[in-house]
Design a protein around this motif. Structure first.
Motif, PDB file in Angstrom:
ATOM      1  N   MET A   1       5.351   4.550   7.761  1.00  5.39           N
ATOM      2  CA  MET A   1       6.235   4.815   6.871  1.00  5.39           C
ATOM      3  C   MET A   1       6.873   4.389   6.198  1.00  5.39           C
ATOM      4  O   MET A   1       7.520   4.751   4.722  1.00  5.39           O
ATOM      5  CB  MET A   1       7.325   6.128   7.327  1.00  5.39           C
ATOM      6  CG  MET A   1       6.614   7.784   7.426  1.00  5.39           C
ATOM      7  SD  MET A   1       7.382   8.347   8.039  1.00  5.39           S
ATOM      8  CE  MET A   1       9.535   7.827   8.219  1.00  5.39           C
ATOM      9  N   ASN A   2       8.373   3.492   6.872  1.00  8.27           N
ATOM     10  CA  ASN A   2       8.858   2.411   5.843  1.00  8.27           C
ATOM     11  C   ASN A   2       8.557   1.701   5.322  1.00  8.27           C
ATOM     12  O   ASN A   2       8.943   1.032   3.581  1.00  8.27           O
ATOM     13  CB  ASN A   2       9.874   1.902   6.747  1.00  8.27           C
ATOM     14  CG  ASN A   2      10.933   2.602   6.930  1.00  8.27           C
ATOM     15  OD1 ASN A   2      11.821   3.442   6.358  1.00  8.27           O
ATOM     16  ND2 ASN A   2      10.963   3.427   8.336  1.00  8.27           N
TER      17      ASN A   2
ATOM     18  N   TYR B   1       6.942  -0.162   0.084  1.00  7.34           N
ATOM     19  CA  TYR B   1       6.754  -1.957  -0.945  1.00  7.34           C
ATOM     20  C   TYR B   1       5.500  -1.298  -1.283  1.00  7.34           C
ATOM     21  O   TYR B   1       5.077  -2.204  -1.151  1.00  7.34           O
ATOM     22  CB  TYR B   1       7.894  -2.323   0.575  1.00  7.34           C
ATOM     23  CG  TYR B   1       9.403  -2.503   0.332  1.00  7.34           C
ATOM     24  CD1 TYR B   1       8.681  -2.078   1.846  1.00  7.34           C
ATOM     25  CD2 TYR B   1       9.866  -3.322   0.015  1.00  7.34           C
ATOM     26  CE1 TYR B   1      10.063  -1.600   2.501  1.00  7.34           C
ATOM     27  CE2 TYR B   1      10.733  -2.666   0.398  1.00  7.34           C
ATOM     28  CZ  TYR B   1      11.572  -2.107   1.639  1.00  7.34           C
ATOM     29  OH  TYR B   1      12.951  -1.874   2.105  1.00  7.34           O
TER      30      TYR B   1
ATOM     31  N   ILE C   1       6.423   4.991  12.843  1.00  3.83           N
ATOM     32  CA  ILE C   1       7.834   5.277  11.993  1.00  3.83           C
ATOM     33  C   ILE C   1       7.827   3.698  10.943  1.00  3.83           C
ATOM     34  O   ILE C   1       8.217   3.586   9.528  1.00  3.83           O
ATOM     35  CB  ILE C   1       9.515   5.056  12.770  1.00  3.83           C
ATOM     36  CG1 ILE C   1       9.416   5.709  12.435  1.00  3.83           C
ATOM     37  CG2 ILE C   1      10.223   4.458  12.131  1.00  3.83           C
ATOM     38  CD1 ILE C   1      10.807   6.374  13.464  1.00  3.83           C
TER      39      ILE C   1
END
Lengths: 261, 264, 312
Positions: free
Chosen positions: A16-17, A21, A13
């Motif tokens: 993924m996040n 950016y 997770i």
């Protein structure tokens, strides 16, 4: 095992996040390239005045530098983000949430965060190591590779333990930013093999701030310097430190819970 | 104006003394870097029969110990602070005041340096005991060291203040600043004394302000310069300070106009 | 389900945060802990959830000793603190929920069922994929609650869950909690200094002040225990005369007027009013709970005890 499952969930997770950016990737690449350039210039400077540093040749030192950067990347990716969050949690009282979850609290606070773009350094370090080993033409067979891998793992574990002990034990006394400065400064010592340092400093860099174990040991495994003795010492030391870390963590949690002594 | 400087300077001294623990930790952490350089070069010296680039091991010790003081004197307003100031609206507030904001910064950092100098002394003593430098300055050299030290501070202060204003034109400043700092690291005597660098690098460094903020003060105290050279160096510091002030003045005018028009 | 016996908790400087609290809560009960800041409500909750170790006494929740922090115990409880978030700031709530699923080892089907159901109940569907920092305070608190209930805990420790929220959000949150309690029979221990929370949710109230229990019973009884007077409101055809002789006149509007009378004298005064005046309507009420509590808390521990004594 539960710990791995937790680590994987958080890793997945987190990555993924963060991957969204993409700017941060380029920023990281730029920074790492600059740092690499400075490191190489430093190395070249030293060897423009000598051909050997405490018995290490230029390519051998390149190996050390590669391991140093690689390990630095591991620390920035997996260890430092978690320690920073732990500090914040303690200060703001949100550690309560970590302590009321049905998961081992030490595992939980150690795997929650990941800064994936810092792994660029892991890649750069790995490439440097490979280049250096090729240039050395040294025989790196299956045993050396295994020893190298094992030494890296040991080094990583030791640095993690060191950080957790400092964060848990000292947060009341020192602020995180200062510890970070201190550690990052001392970690730079790992750019050079520990034999360069005078005797009294060598002990500190091996056992107190385990930079030598984290960097020199793996480099030694690739440059034909690793003896079974030093490896065994490394393993034994790591086991002791892991147990110590567990104990310090438990103590820290009890203290946080206001348990009477 | 003098009252502003004294007032802000005193405030800085009081505040930074309050933060002395944090300051100490920072200073101790910073000692790691020069010690590492020192150790490495001492090792090189050993293998080269006692001397490298005109430096013996005790010479290196002297260089890098004084390095710690000069390094601390070199710490000025980081160019990264500009982004923070602009976004938090502090710059807008500052612009409403009748005095140029640079005065407050200069006064504050100058005051802080007094605390730094005092705190540095015990660190210097410990380092001297550990590394046995050749440190034997004449009274004259010590006296000249004082303006050289503060001159270095001024040169770097204005240079970085000017650099920070790049933030008026772009937010992607990280790359620019890091390039600047890397150049400074290599060309100021920070990484190594410049005499260990190849000739062509030394030539480039002579035209840049970096060495006047760093290597020059160090060499003044450790006795590697003749009195004439020191005086000439002080002159260079004055020159670069004036250049810095000029750049700041010019860029500020243009920058403020842009800031006001863009609005942020 | 949860019982504390004679809890004592000392902080440094020897302030006794919780002194001699004995409480027994049955499964499915919703209990509100009321008290001013520093009363010991949060400390009590922390002791019950295993975060704090009591210096003396016994604690039993679901048959476990909380401070041992056994996994079986922790997977059946949940803690929500209104002023501190557990959801990660920068990632979408949906991802934080996934992390909780991993931590609580909730089977996927159950996890999705619970998540979807709660999200629909609170109308949060469109917000699941937004980073939590983009949500308003009310939306964030709702998300926090969802995240905290995904593993369908049997005991809920809610510390000031509605703090800082606007009235609508407070109401939504309350009805959601009430729903959860009704459907799953979960035990809810709630602390708040908003009376409205307690009034809406809890039949049973425990009033804590200076680390001690001042009252433990139902809401109505609270008023009766502490309120030393009642209010009588009379409605007449035209403006009532000055009612000063009956009691303290508290308000008046058109044909209505309200007087405050000492509790013991209530029926006597009511009778007099009915006899003396042409009354269209007469109501006898307790003063608002808030006032009662305020008055109790503004006195010190001795005063509070004295109030109790007087009322008895």
């Amino acid at each position: 095992m539960g710990a791995l499952r937790l680590a994987w969930a958080h890793f997945r997770i987190g990555v993924m996040n963060e991957v969204q950016y993409r700017v941060n990737f380029f920023v990281q690449v730029f920074q790492s390239t600059l740092a690499l350039a400075v490191g190489l210039i430093g190395l070249w400077l030293v060897f423009s005045h000598t051909s050997d540093l405490a018995g290490w040749s230029p390519d051998e030192l390149l190996t050390v530098m590669g391991v140093h950067i690689l390990m630095g990347g591991v620390v920035q990716t997996f260890i430092q983000p978690n320690m920073g969050r732990l500090m914040t949690d303690v200060r703001e009282g949100t550690l309560d949430y970590a302590l009321t979850k049905p998961a081992d609290s030490q595992v939980l606070v150690s795997v929650r965060e990941v800064r994936i773009w810092s792994s660029v350094d892991v890649l750069i370090g790995a490439i440097l190591v490979i280049v250096a080993v090729v240039r050395l033409g040294s025989a790196v067979g299956i045993w050396e590779s295994l020893a190298f891998g094992a030494a890296l793992v040991l080094g990583g574990i030791l640095i993690y333990c060191f950080w957790l002990i400092i964060t848990t034990g000292a947060f009341k006394v020192i602020r995180m930013e200062n510890v970070l400065e201190l550690f990052n400064g001392v970690y730079q010592a790992g750019r050079w093999p520990v034999s360069v340092y005078p005797g009294w400093l060598r002990g500190t860099l091996t056992f107190l701030v385990p930079v030598a174990f984290a960097v020199t040991l793996p480099a030694e495994s690739l440059t034909d310097r690793l003896t079974p003795t030093s490896f065994a010492i490394g393993v034994a030391f790591t086991v002791v430190v892991v147990a110590l870390t567990r104990w310090v963590w438990r103590l820290g949690v009890r203290s946080y819970s206001g348990a009477s002594a | 104006m003098a009252r502003l400087y004294v007032g802000v300077g005193r405030q800085a001294i009081l505040e930074q003394f309050q933060y002395r623990v944090a300051n100490y930790f920072y200073m101790i952490g910073m000692v790691a870097e020069p010690v590492i350089y020192l150790v490495v070069w001492s090792t090189v010296v050993e293998s080269q029969g006692g001397e490298v680039g005109g430096f013996t091991a005790p010479d290196f010790a002297a260089y890098y110990i004084v390095w710690t003081l000069v390094r601390n004197m070199n710490i000025v307003l980081t160019p990264f602070a500009w982004e923070w100031r602009i976004q938090r609206g502090q710059l807008a507030t500052d612009l409403l005041r009748p005095i140029h904001p640079i005065h407050h910064d200069l006064a504050y950092f100058a005051g802080w340096k007094f605390v730094v100098i005092v705190m540095w002394l015990p660190i210097a003593i410990v380092l001297t005991l550990l590394f046995r430098p050749t440190l034997d300055p004449t009274v004259g050299q010590v006296l000249l060291f004082v303006p050289a030290l503060w001159g270095g501070f001024l040169v770097r202060f204005f240079a970085l203040w000017a650099l920070g204003m790049v933030t008026f034109w772009t937010t992607r400043v990280q790359a620019i600043f890091q390039l600047y700092f890397t150049a400074e690291l290599l060309l100021s005597g920070w990484l190594v004394p410049l005499s260990l660098m190849p000739e062509w690098v030394q030539d480039i460094a002579a035209w840049l302000p970096f060495k006047w903020a760093f290597q020059f003060p160090i060499e003044t105290l450790i006795g590697r310069l003749s009195t004439d050279q020191i005086v000439a160096g002080l002159g260079m510091q004055v020159l670069w300070t004036v250049v810095g002030i000029g750049v700041v003045a010019m860029v500020w005018r243009v920058g403020v106009r842009r800031f006001a028009s863009v609005g942020n | 389900m949860a019982s504390l016996r004679s809890l004592v908790k000392r902080r440094h400087r020897d302030i006794v945060a919780v002194d001699g609290i004995s409480v027994r809560v049955d499964p499915g009960e919703m209990v509100g802990f009321l008290g001013p800041n520093g009363a010991g409500k949060t400390t009590t909750l922390k002791i019950l959830s295993g975060l704090l170790h009591p210096d003396g006494g016994k604690v039993d929740v679901l048959g476990y000793e909380p401070r041992l922090r056994r996994k079986e115990f922790l997977s059946q409880i949940t803690l929500v603190m209104g002023n501190r978030n557990q959801l990660s700031w920068d990632i979408p709530a949906a991802d934080s929920f996934e992390l909780n699923r991993a931590i609580y080892r909730i089977p996927r089907a159950e996890f999705e069922a619970a998540r979807d159901e709660f999200v629909e109940l609170l109308d949060l569907g469109h917000l699941l994929d937004q980073p939590v920092r983009n949500l308003s305070l009310g939306e964030r608190m709702k998300m926090e609650l969802v995240g905290a209930l995904l593993h369908r805990p049997k005991v809920l420790f809610l510390d000031e869950p509605t703090i800082g929220l606007d009235v609508t959000a407070q109401r939504r949150l309350r009805s959601f909690i009430a729903d959860y309690n009704a459907r799953f029979g979960a035990t809810v221990l709630l602390t708040s200094h908003y009376m409205a929370d307690v009034v809406a949710l809890c039949k049973r109230v425990v009033v804590i002040h200076h680390g001690r229990i001042l009252y433990d019973g139902d809401l109505r009884g609270l008023g009766e225990r502490f309120a030393q007077h009642k209010t009588i409101t009379v409605t007449m055809a035209e403006a009532p005369p000055d009612l000063g002789t009956y009691g303290i006149e508290v308000s008046r509007e058109g044909g209505k007027a309200t007087v405050e009378v000492p509790r013991a004298a209530t029926s006597a005064v009511a009778a007099r009013l009915l006899t003396d005046l042409e009354i269209l309507d007469l109501t006898i009420e307790d003063p608002p709970i808030e006032e009662v509590i305020d008055r109790v808390f503004s006195t010190g521990p001795e005063g509070a005890a004295a109030t109790m004594g007087e009322a008895l």
